[in-house]
Design a protein around this motif. Structure first.
Motif, PDB file in Angstrom:
ATOM      1  N   VAL A   1       0.802  -1.239   0.000  1.00  0.00           N
ATOM      2  CA  VAL A   1       0.000   0.000   0.000  1.00  0.00           C
ATOM      3  C   VAL A   1       0.834   1.289   0.000  1.00  0.00           C
ATOM      4  CG1 VAL A   1      -1.969  -1.117   1.145  1.00  0.00           C
ATOM      5  CG2 VAL A   1      -0.276   0.069   2.539  1.00  0.00           C
ATOM      6  N   SER A   2       2.108   1.186   0.395  1.00  0.00           N
ATOM      7  CA  SER A   2       2.845   2.429   0.637  1.00  0.00           C
ATOM      8  C   SER A   2       3.064   3.266  -0.635  1.00  0.00           C
ATOM      9  CB  SER A   2       4.167   2.154   1.343  1.00  0.00           C
ATOM     10  OG  SER A   2       4.910   1.260   0.585  1.00  0.00           O
ATOM     11  N   HIS A   3       3.183   2.590  -1.808  1.00  0.00           N
ATOM     12  CA  HIS A   3       3.476   3.359  -3.025  1.00  0.00           C
ATOM     13  C   HIS A   3       2.337   4.325  -3.379  1.00  0.00           C
ATOM     14  CE1 HIS A   3       1.031   0.078  -4.607  1.00  0.00           C
ATOM     15  NE2 HIS A   3       0.735   0.884  -5.599  1.00  0.00           N
ATOM     16  N   LYS A   4       1.148   4.077  -2.823  1.00  0.00           N
ATOM     17  CA  LYS A   4       0.013   4.974  -3.121  1.00  0.00           C
ATOM     18  C   LYS A   4       0.020   6.195  -2.205  1.00  0.00           C
ATOM     19  CE  LYS A   4      -2.840   0.873  -3.680  1.00  0.00           C
ATOM     20  NZ  LYS A   4      -3.700   0.047  -2.821  1.00  0.00           N
ATOM     21  N   LEU A   5       0.959   6.246  -1.261  1.00  0.00           N
ATOM     22  CA  LEU A   5       0.848   7.249  -0.194  1.00  0.00           C
ATOM     23  C   LEU A   5       1.733   8.478  -0.380  1.00  0.00           C
ATOM     24  CD1 LEU A   5       0.781   4.761   2.838  1.00  0.00           C
ATOM     25  CD2 LEU A   5      -1.156   5.703   1.579  1.00  0.00           C
TER      26      LEU A   5
ATOM     27  N   VAL B   1       9.550  11.874   7.193  1.00  0.00           N
ATOM     28  CA  VAL B   1       9.989  11.017   8.298  1.00  0.00           C
ATOM     29  C   VAL B   1       9.281   9.669   8.171  1.00  0.00           C
ATOM     30  CG1 VAL B   1       9.989  10.714  10.821  1.00  0.00           C
ATOM     31  CG2 VAL B   1      10.287  13.010   9.859  1.00  0.00           C
ATOM     32  N   ILE B   2      10.043   8.585   8.374  1.00  0.00           N
ATOM     33  CA  ILE B   2       9.440   7.239   8.360  1.00  0.00           C
ATOM     34  C   ILE B   2       9.820   6.540   9.667  1.00  0.00           C
ATOM     35  CG2 ILE B   2       9.302   5.014   7.154  1.00  0.00           C
ATOM     36  CD1 ILE B   2      10.186   6.516   4.581  1.00  0.00           C
ATOM     37  N   VAL B   3       8.797   6.081  10.388  1.00  0.00           N
ATOM     38  CA  VAL B   3       9.038   5.379  11.656  1.00  0.00           C
ATOM     39  C   VAL B   3       8.773   3.900  11.409  1.00  0.00           C
ATOM     40  CG1 VAL B   3       8.495   5.299  14.126  1.00  0.00           C
ATOM     41  CG2 VAL B   3       8.174   7.441  12.861  1.00  0.00           C
ATOM     42  N   MET B   4       9.757   3.060  11.762  1.00  0.00           N
ATOM     43  CA  MET B   4       9.652   1.624  11.458  1.00  0.00           C
ATOM     44  C   MET B   4       9.789   0.762  12.721  1.00  0.00           C
ATOM     45  SD  MET B   4      11.989   1.467   8.000  1.00  0.00           S
ATOM     46  CE  MET B   4      11.546  -0.214   7.580  1.00  0.00           C
ATOM     47  N   PRO B   5       8.735   0.725  13.580  1.00  0.00           N
ATOM     48  CA  PRO B   5       8.798  -0.159  14.753  1.00  0.00           C
ATOM     49  C   PRO B   5       8.533  -1.601  14.315  1.00  0.00           C
ATOM     50  CG  PRO B   5       6.756   1.118  14.767  1.00  0.00           C
ATOM     51  CD  PRO B   5       7.455   1.443  13.493  1.00  0.00           C
ATOM     52  N   ARG B   6       9.534  -2.192  13.638  1.00  0.00           N
ATOM     53  CA  ARG B   6       9.374  -3.473  12.950  1.00  0.00           C
ATOM     54  C   ARG B   6       8.996  -4.605  13.888  1.00  0.00           C
ATOM     55  NH1 ARG B   6      13.968  -5.055  12.014  1.00  0.00           N
ATOM     56  NH2 ARG B   6      13.428  -6.790  10.678  1.00  0.00           N
ATOM     57  N   PRO B   7       8.192  -5.545  13.359  1.00  0.00           N
ATOM     58  CA  PRO B   7       8.002  -6.783  14.123  1.00  0.00           C
ATOM     59  C   PRO B   7       9.309  -7.572  14.100  1.00  0.00           C
ATOM     60  CG  PRO B   7       6.900  -6.900  11.970  1.00  0.00           C
ATOM     61  CD  PRO B   7       7.452  -5.516  12.093  1.00  0.00           C
ATOM     62  N   LYS B   8       9.454  -8.525  15.031  1.00  0.00           N
ATOM     63  CA  LYS B   8      10.698  -9.305  15.085  1.00  0.00           C
ATOM     64  C   LYS B   8      10.631 -10.376  13.998  1.00  0.00           C
ATOM     65  CE  LYS B   8      13.591 -11.188  18.718  1.00  0.00           C
ATOM     66  NZ  LYS B   8      13.573 -11.705  20.070  1.00  0.00           N
ATOM     67  N   LEU B   9      10.801  -9.944  12.768  1.00  0.00           N
ATOM     68  CA  LEU B   9      10.767 -10.837  11.613  1.00  0.00           C
ATOM     69  C   LEU B   9      12.021 -10.586  10.800  1.00  0.00           C
ATOM     70  CD1 LEU B   9       7.045 -10.283  10.466  1.00  0.00           C
ATOM     71  CD2 LEU B   9       7.921 -12.233  11.738  1.00  0.00           C
ATOM     72  N   LYS B  10      12.330 -11.537   9.887  1.00  0.00           N
ATOM     73  CA  LYS B  10      13.576 -11.433   9.127  1.00  0.00           C
ATOM     74  C   LYS B  10      13.594 -10.227   8.175  1.00  0.00           C
ATOM     75  CE  LYS B  10      16.838 -14.804   7.664  1.00  0.00           C
ATOM     76  NZ  LYS B  10      17.114 -16.045   7.020  1.00  0.00           N
ATOM     77  N   MET B  11      12.460 -10.023   7.488  1.00  0.00           N
ATOM     78  CA  MET B  11      12.437  -8.985   6.436  1.00  0.00           C
ATOM     79  C   MET B  11      12.683  -7.582   7.019  1.00  0.00           C
ATOM     80  SD  MET B  11       9.407  -8.261   3.775  1.00  0.00           S
ATOM     81  CE  MET B  11       9.585  -9.836   3.000  1.00  0.00           C
TER      82      MET B  11
ATOM     83  N   LEU C   1      13.298  -2.321   4.362  1.00  0.00           N
ATOM     84  CA  LEU C   1      14.008  -1.082   4.020  1.00  0.00           C
ATOM     85  C   LEU C   1      13.727  -0.653   2.578  1.00  0.00           C
ATOM     86  CD1 LEU C   1      17.422  -1.541   5.837  1.00  0.00           C
ATOM     87  CD2 LEU C   1      15.830   0.370   6.120  1.00  0.00           C
ATOM     88  N   GLU C   2      13.612  -1.635   1.681  1.00  0.00           N
ATOM     89  CA  GLU C   2      13.350  -1.282   0.278  1.00  0.00           C
ATOM     90  C   GLU C   2      12.015  -0.518   0.185  1.00  0.00           C
ATOM     91  OE1 GLU C   2      13.456  -4.625  -2.358  1.00  0.00           O
ATOM     92  OE2 GLU C   2      13.193  -3.343  -4.119  1.00  0.00           O
ATOM     93  N   THR C   3      11.015  -1.001   0.934  1.00  0.00           N
ATOM     94  CA  THR C   3       9.711  -0.321   0.968  1.00  0.00           C
ATOM     95  C   THR C   3       9.873   1.114   1.475  1.00  0.00           C
ATOM     96  OG1 THR C   3       8.666  -2.450   1.422  1.00  0.00           O
ATOM     97  CG2 THR C   3       7.353  -0.492   1.901  1.00  0.00           C
ATOM     98  N   ALA C   4      10.673   1.263   2.535  1.00  0.00           N
ATOM     99  CA  ALA C   4      10.881   2.609   3.100  1.00  0.00           C
ATOM    100  C   ALA C   4      11.581   3.512   2.076  1.00  0.00           C
ATOM    101  CB  ALA C   4      11.697   2.514   4.385  1.00  0.00           C
ATOM    102  N   PHE C   5      12.607   2.985   1.397  1.00  0.00           N
ATOM    103  CA  PHE C   5      13.335   3.813   0.427  1.00  0.00           C
ATOM    104  C   PHE C   5      12.441   4.243  -0.729  1.00  0.00           C
ATOM    105  CE2 PHE C   5      17.306   1.755   2.192  1.00  0.00           C
ATOM    106  CZ  PHE C   5      17.674   2.893   2.883  1.00  0.00           C
TER     107      PHE C   5
END
Ligand code: SAM
Length: 263
Positions: free
Chosen positions: A174-178, A183-193, A196-200
């Motif tokens: 969904v992010s590409h539509k936004l 500022v981007i805040v990324m309180p990531r879940p404890k998962l491997k992925m 960052l590519e999405t954020a960039f």
């Protein structure tokens, strides 16, 4: 010898307390402890126990009712904001309240109105604390879990905010539509992925990213290097602004926060 019943962990979420007992303690003793706890702490109405760790993509805990009023819905206050949520259907950690306040303070010191993206937003505690402290910011709050997003919308209304928008969906989709964000805040879940590519993809020159990860104390440098390498692989130059421990999550294990700017 009298057996000492002590929970291993304790989280107060409004009127609800979630306890975690060592495995060896039998149900009868856990219930007895819970009833005594309620008698001695009149501000609480319900005692639950955590029976499983946060699991899956949605990071939902599993709790079991022990004593008091049989409910899993609570209202919790922090940083001058109020949040309602179902303890079993959504992720919420009161231990992140200082982090939320710190991020909101950092953003409030930036000049001018800012567009903020909060990924992995849960019931929107980061989004709402930021929205409340930074009135001239527009916050987009993205969360995969439908139930959490339902509570997030209720929480935006409850806190009377017009500058926080809740978007339910997978942030990768969904992010590409936004649009692009300051500022981007990324309180990531404890998962491997890393996401960052999405954020960039939604960043621009000057975007500040607050990136969370988890590691042992002696592995922090490796995580920083991983972030640097992934940025390079995405064709982005970044400058690290700050690296800090943002809370203990286990023995010698930490949540860490890396702040960086896209240059
Ligand atoms: C560690 S929790 C953080 C919750 C919230 N930020 C807080 O402080 O309470 C991670 C959240 O990310 C959500 N999540 C996991 N994968 C996601 C994805 N691909 N897109 C959006 N949200 C996701 C989970 O449902 C969970 O609510």
């Amino acid at each position: 010898m009298v057996k000492k019943i002590m929970p291993r962990a304790y989280d107060a979420l409004g009127n609800i307390v979630v306890l975690k007992f060592p495995r060896a303690i039998i149900l009868k003793d856990r219930k007895k402890f819970a009833m005594k706890f309620l008698e001695e702490h009149k501000q609480f109405k319900t005692i639950l126990e955590k029976v499983e760790k946060f699991s899956g993509r949605l990071r939902k805990p599993t709790t079991k009712f022990l004593a008091g009023e049989n409910t899993k819905i609570t209202s919790y206050k922090e940083n001058g904001c109020e949040f309602i949520f179902d303890v079993d259907k959504t992720y919420f950690s009161p231990r992140l309240s200082t982090e939320r306040n710190e991020i909101a303070s950092l953003i409030s010191k930036m000049k001018g109105g800012k567009d903020i993206l909060v990924m992995f937003a849960g019931v929107a505690p980061y989004s709402i604390v930021i929205g409340k402290k930074c009135k001239n910011c527009n916050v987009k709050s993205v969360e995969l879990n439908r139930e959490a997003s339902k509570y997030a919308r209720m929480n935006v209304q409850r806190n009377k905010l017009k500058n926080v928008e809740i978007i339910q969906g997978d942030v990768k989709k969904v992010s590409h539509k936004l649009g692009k964000f300051d500022v981007i805040v990324m309180p990531r879940p404890k998962l491997k992925m890393s996401f960052l590519e999405t954020a960039f993809n939604v960043s621009k020159k000057g975007t500040i990213i607050y990136y969370y990860d988890f590691c042992k104390a002696d592995k922090i440098d490796e995580i920083v290097e991983k972030v640097m390498k992934e940025s390079k692989d995405c064709g982005k130059n970044i400058n690290i602004l700050n690296v800090k421990k943002a809370g203990e999550v286990g023995p010698y294990s930490y949540r860490i926060r890396i702040d960086f700017i896209v240059s």
